[in-house]
Design a protein around this motif. Structure first.
Motif, short mmCIF file in Angstrom:
data_model
loop_
_atom_site.label_atom_id
_atom_site.label_comp_id
_atom_site.label_asym_id
_atom_site.label_seq_id
_atom_site.Cartn_x
_atom_site.Cartn_y
_atom_site.Cartn_z
N ALA A 67 0.84 -1.21 0.00
CA ALA A 67 0.00 0.00 0.00
C ALA A 67 0.87 1.25 0.00
N GLY A 68 0.23 2.36 -0.34
CA GLY A 68 0.91 3.64 -0.25
C GLY A 68 0.72 4.52 -1.46
N GLY A 69 0.85 5.81 -1.25
CA GLY A 69 0.68 6.76 -2.33
C GLY A 69 1.77 6.70 -3.38
N SER A 70 2.93 6.07 -3.04
CA SER A 70 4.04 5.99 -3.99
C SER A 70 4.26 4.58 -4.53
N LEU A 71 3.31 3.67 -4.27
CA LEU A 71 3.46 2.29 -4.71
C LEU A 71 3.56 2.21 -6.23
N TRP B 249 8.38 1.45 -4.25
CA TRP B 249 7.73 2.72 -3.94
C TRP B 249 8.62 3.83 -4.50
N SER B 250 8.03 4.78 -5.22
CA SER B 250 8.82 5.80 -5.91
C SER B 250 8.46 7.21 -5.44
N SER B 251 8.91 8.22 -6.18
CA SER B 251 8.60 9.62 -5.87
C SER B 251 9.03 10.03 -4.48
N GLY B 252 10.17 9.47 -4.03
CA GLY B 252 10.66 9.86 -2.71
C GLY B 252 9.98 9.16 -1.56
N VAL B 253 9.14 8.16 -1.85
CA VAL B 253 8.36 7.44 -0.83
C VAL B 253 7.86 8.37 0.27
N ASP C 286 15.26 -8.96 0.83
CA ASP C 286 16.22 -8.08 0.18
C ASP C 286 15.58 -6.71 0.05
N TYR C 287 16.37 -5.67 0.28
CA TYR C 287 15.85 -4.33 0.11
C TYR C 287 16.80 -3.50 -0.74
N ARG C 288 16.26 -2.46 -1.32
CA ARG C 288 17.06 -1.52 -2.12
C ARG C 288 16.51 -0.12 -1.89
N SER C 289 17.40 0.86 -1.70
CA SER C 289 16.98 2.24 -1.53
C SER C 289 18.00 3.15 -2.20
N THR C 290 17.51 4.11 -2.96
CA THR C 290 18.41 5.05 -3.62
C THR C 290 18.85 6.13 -2.63
N SER C 291 19.76 7.00 -3.07
CA SER C 291 20.30 8.03 -2.18
C SER C 291 19.23 8.98 -1.66
N THR C 292 18.14 9.12 -2.41
CA THR C 292 17.03 9.99 -1.97
C THR C 292 15.78 9.18 -1.63
N GLY C 293 15.97 7.86 -1.52
CA GLY C 293 14.85 7.00 -1.15
C GLY C 293 14.67 6.98 0.36
N SER C 294 13.95 6.02 0.86
CA SER C 294 13.69 5.93 2.29
C SER C 294 14.98 5.64 3.06
N PRO C 295 15.28 6.38 4.12
CA PRO C 295 16.49 6.12 4.91
C PRO C 295 16.31 5.01 5.95
N THR C 296 15.08 4.75 6.36
CA THR C 296 14.82 3.70 7.34
C THR C 296 13.54 2.94 7.01
N GLY D 205 13.33 9.75 -5.13
CA GLY D 205 13.90 8.55 -4.53
C GLY D 205 13.01 7.33 -4.70
N THR D 206 13.60 6.14 -4.64
CA THR D 206 12.84 4.89 -4.72
C THR D 206 13.34 3.89 -3.68
N SER D 207 12.45 3.02 -3.22
CA SER D 207 12.80 1.96 -2.28
C SER D 207 12.04 0.70 -2.68
N GLN D 208 12.67 -0.45 -2.48
CA GLN D 208 12.08 -1.73 -2.90
C GLN D 208 12.33 -2.83 -1.87
N ILE D 209 11.49 -3.87 -1.95
CA ILE D 209 11.67 -5.06 -1.13
C ILE D 209 11.38 -6.28 -2.00
N ASP D 210 12.13 -7.36 -1.77
CA ASP D 210 11.99 -8.56 -2.59
C ASP D 210 12.33 -9.79 -1.75
N ASN D 211 11.84 -10.95 -2.21
CA ASN D 211 12.21 -12.25 -1.63
C ASN D 211 12.03 -12.30 -0.11
N LEU D 212 10.81 -12.02 0.35
CA LEU D 212 10.51 -12.07 1.77
C LEU D 212 10.27 -13.52 2.17
N GLU D 213 11.05 -14.00 3.14
CA GLU D 213 10.99 -15.41 3.53
C GLU D 213 11.01 -15.55 5.05
#
Length: 227
Positions: free
Chosen positions: A58-62, A88-92, A117-127, A186-194
């Motif tokens: 969910a979310g406005g930047s999904l 999630w994009s647009s700076g999440v 696994d997570y990924r965050s760009t330099s302007t993505g989510s910090p936490t 900024g963008t942030s992602q999550i993958d392969n949740l186990e």
């Protein structure tokens, strides 16, 4: 109902095998590789729990249809291609809250671990904040992850074995993840949740058990008492 009964019976049998071994090895509870992601949902890829676990996004930047993911060799030695990830994009930082919610049953499992696994760009989510609850209870903080913001996927894992409240219990467990705001672009992602852990003898209340399993459990106890 029949499917649930068979799954619970399988967990009972698996737990009996593990209890007879000198040591137990971690086994897969569930995994979402997110390669079938739609706008707000992705189906569980593989699971060995009671019921069907769900992962809601969910979310406005999904990102509709997901973002680019990363490959992963899971606990069951199955390789998952890069495919898609939840993104999630647009700076999440767009309303409503950018988040994901995992709901599952822990019946028959203890000493388990969550990883993804997570990924965050330099302007993505910090936490990324993780919290959990049992049934309809209140959320409790699980972890606040300081993300590496270098546009590269990183593996995260947390041992949950110290939280007895979420082990081998009937009410569903919910794990909720919330991204903190990044900045524009900024963008942030999550993958392969186990989830993976140790199979144990299920101990839900009799009222929560399928009728067929109650009968089977009673039969097994009679056999044990006669031995």
């Amino acid at each position: 109902m029949l499917s649930a009964t068979r799954k619970m019976m399988s967990l009972v049998i698996a737990a009996a095998v593990f209890s007879g071994a000198s040591s137990a090895r971690a086994a897969q509870m569930l995994i979402f590789d997110m390669n079938d992601i739609t706008t707000t949902t992705t189906s569980v890829t593989a699971e060995n729990v009671v019921g069907t676990p769900t992962l809601t996004l969910a979310g406005g930047s999904l990102v509709s249809g997901g973002a680019t993911g990363t490959s992963y060799l899971d606990t069951a030695a199955v390789n998952h291609s890069a495919g898609k990830a939840a993104g999630w994009s647009s700076g999440v930082n767009d309303a409503p809250t950018n988040e994901f919610t995992l709901v599952y049953s822990s019946i028959g499992w203890s000493d388990y671990t969550i990883r993804f696994d997570y990924r965050s760009t330099s302007t993505g989510s910090p936490t990324l904040t993780l919290e959990y609850k049992v049934g309809a209870g209140s959320f409790t903080n699980l972890d606040t992850i300081t993300l590496t913001q270098d546009s590269t996927f990183h593996a995260y894992s947390k041992d949950l074995s110290a939280i007895s409240a979420i082990e081998n219990v009937f009410p569903n467990i919910t794990i909720h993840g919330v991204w903190t705001a990044g900045t524009s672009g900024g963008t942030s992602q999550i993958d392969n949740l186990e989830l993976f852990g140790t199979a144990v003898t299920p101990i839900p209340t009799p009222a929560a058990l399928p009728a067929g399993l109650v009968l089977m459990s009673g039969f097994m106890m009679r056999r044990k008492n006669r031995a």
